[in-house]
Design a protein around this motif. Structure first.
Motif, PDB file in Angstrom:
ATOM      1  N   ALA A 166     -33.609 -29.756   6.603  1.00 55.75           N
ATOM      2  CA  ALA A 166     -32.594 -30.803   6.666  1.00 55.75           C
ATOM      3  C   ALA A 166     -33.191 -32.022   7.368  1.00 55.75           C
ATOM      4  O   ALA A 166     -33.931 -31.892   8.351  1.00 55.75           O
ATOM      5  N   GLU A 167     -32.861 -33.201   6.870  1.00 52.12           N
ATOM      6  CA  GLU A 167     -33.406 -34.430   7.448  1.00 52.12           C
ATOM      7  C   GLU A 167     -33.101 -34.540   8.946  1.00 52.12           C
ATOM      8  O   GLU A 167     -33.947 -34.960   9.727  1.00 52.12           O
ATOM      9  N   ALA A 168     -31.915 -34.121   9.364  1.00 53.12           N
ATOM     10  CA  ALA A 168     -31.539 -34.189  10.774  1.00 53.12           C
ATOM     11  C   ALA A 168     -32.391 -33.280  11.646  1.00 53.12           C
ATOM     12  O   ALA A 168     -32.492 -33.496  12.862  1.00 53.12           O
ATOM     13  N   GLU A 169     -33.018 -32.266  11.058  1.00 53.98           N
ATOM     14  CA  GLU A 169     -33.834 -31.320  11.818  1.00 53.98           C
ATOM     15  C   GLU A 169     -35.307 -31.716  11.910  1.00 53.98           C
ATOM     16  O   GLU A 169     -36.058 -31.135  12.695  1.00 53.98           O
ATOM     17  N   VAL A 170     -35.741 -32.681  11.101  1.00 55.60           N
ATOM     18  CA  VAL A 170     -37.164 -33.018  11.033  1.00 55.60           C
ATOM     19  C   VAL A 170     -37.724 -33.412  12.393  1.00 55.60           C
ATOM     20  O   VAL A 170     -38.728 -32.846  12.853  1.00 55.60           O
ATOM     21  N   ARG A 171     -37.142 -34.393  13.037  1.00 56.32           N
ATOM     22  CA  ARG A 171     -37.701 -34.890  14.309  1.00 56.32           C
ATOM     23  C   ARG A 171     -37.669 -33.829  15.410  1.00 56.32           C
ATOM     24  O   ARG A 171     -38.666 -33.664  16.124  1.00 56.32           O
ATOM     25  N   PRO A 172     -36.588 -33.077  15.605  1.00 53.82           N
ATOM     26  CA  PRO A 172     -36.632 -32.010  16.620  1.00 53.82           C
ATOM     27  C   PRO A 172     -37.699 -30.962  16.316  1.00 53.82           C
ATOM     28  O   PRO A 172     -38.367 -30.467  17.224  1.00 53.82           O
ATOM     29  N   TRP A 173     -37.880 -30.608  15.055  1.00 55.66           N
ATOM     30  CA  TRP A 173     -38.884 -29.614  14.700  1.00 55.66           C
ATOM     31  C   TRP A 173     -40.296 -30.154  14.891  1.00 55.66           C
ATOM     32  O   TRP A 173     -41.190 -29.420  15.306  1.00 55.66           O
ATOM     33  N   ILE A 174     -40.490 -31.432  14.584  1.00 60.29           N
ATOM     34  CA  ILE A 174     -41.806 -32.038  14.839  1.00 60.29           C
ATOM     35  C   ILE A 174     -42.087 -32.043  16.339  1.00 60.29           C
ATOM     36  O   ILE A 174     -43.196 -31.714  16.775  1.00 60.29           O
ATOM     37  N   LYS A 175     -41.071 -32.391  17.130  1.00 54.28           N
ATOM     38  CA  LYS A 175     -41.237 -32.395  18.593  1.00 54.28           C
ATOM     39  C   LYS A 175     -41.641 -31.002  19.088  1.00 54.28           C
ATOM     40  O   LYS A 175     -42.530 -30.863  19.935  1.00 54.28           O
ATOM     41  N   ALA A 176     -41.014 -29.964  18.556  1.00 55.35           N
ATOM     42  CA  ALA A 176     -41.357 -28.593  18.946  1.00 55.35           C
ATOM     43  C   ALA A 176     -42.780 -28.240  18.509  1.00 55.35           C
ATOM     44  O   ALA A 176     -43.518 -27.572  19.238  1.00 55.35           O
ATOM     45  N   LEU A 177     -43.181 -28.698  17.330  1.00 54.93           N
ATOM     46  CA  LEU A 177     -44.525 -28.432  16.825  1.00 54.93           C
ATOM     47  C   LEU A 177     -45.575 -29.152  17.664  1.00 54.93           C
ATOM     48  O   LEU A 177     -46.634 -28.589  17.960  1.00 54.93           O
TER      49      LEU A 177
END
Length: 171
Positions: free
Chosen positions: A116-127
């Motif tokens: 989901a587009e809303a999840e991209v930035r949080p997931w990148i931050k976690a990565l």
């Protein structure tokens, strides 16, 4: 006399100044820090980044990771130093890393990573945190250093291997 049509390699060849900027870019340095490191104004540094982007057809202002990937994949700069230990990335995290490297816009990253587009930035931050990177651009540089992106890491994650939004990629 026939017209000489330049090759793709000739069209994307970096100037010496662009190469110096690209070498700093792949470390994840900000424009201000990169300009300071190279002894140039931040506007000159930003101008070289813009030129690099145009050469690789990455015109988005948010495309720093994609610019880093382009110059690294072209072999014109070396990856930044990286820890010897490569984090154990899930298939979803590898898909996200590749999407971040290959797409400058959040919605494109979301589509390529199948999240989901809303999840991209949080997931990148976690990565970024999992990899010990300074930011998303540095993460792409490390991905090249570890052989996860570019010529050595050019294998793609098949659609059968790809986790869906509910599989918790990068979490």
């Amino acid at each position: 006399m026939p017209v000489k049509i330049p090759t793709a390699a000739e069209l994307t060849q970096l100037t010496p100044a662009e190469k110096r900027v690209a070498e700093v870019l792949v470390t994840g340095a900000s424009n201000i820090q990169g300009a300071r490191d190279l002894g140039m104004s931040s506007s000159t540094y930003a101008g070289h980044l813009g030129s690099i982007g145009r050469k690789f057809q990455i015109t988005s202002r948010t495309g720093r990771p994609a610019r880093a990937h382009a110059v690294l994949a072209s072999g014109q700069v070396a990856p930044p130093p990286a820890p010897a230990r490569i984090p154990e990335f899930t298939l979803g995290e590898r898909r996200l890393l590749r999407a971040l490297a290959e797409h400058p816009e959040t919605y494109e990253i979301a589509r390529a990573a199948r999240v989901a587009e809303a999840e991209v930035r949080p997931w990148i931050k976690a990565l970024v945190a999992k990899a010990g990177a300074d930011n998303d651009t540095h993460l792409v540089g490390l991905g090249h250093a570890w052989g996860l992106l570019g010529a050595r890491g050019s294998e793609s994650v098949s659609s059968d291997d790809a986790p869906s939004e509910t599989d918790g990629a990068a979490r």
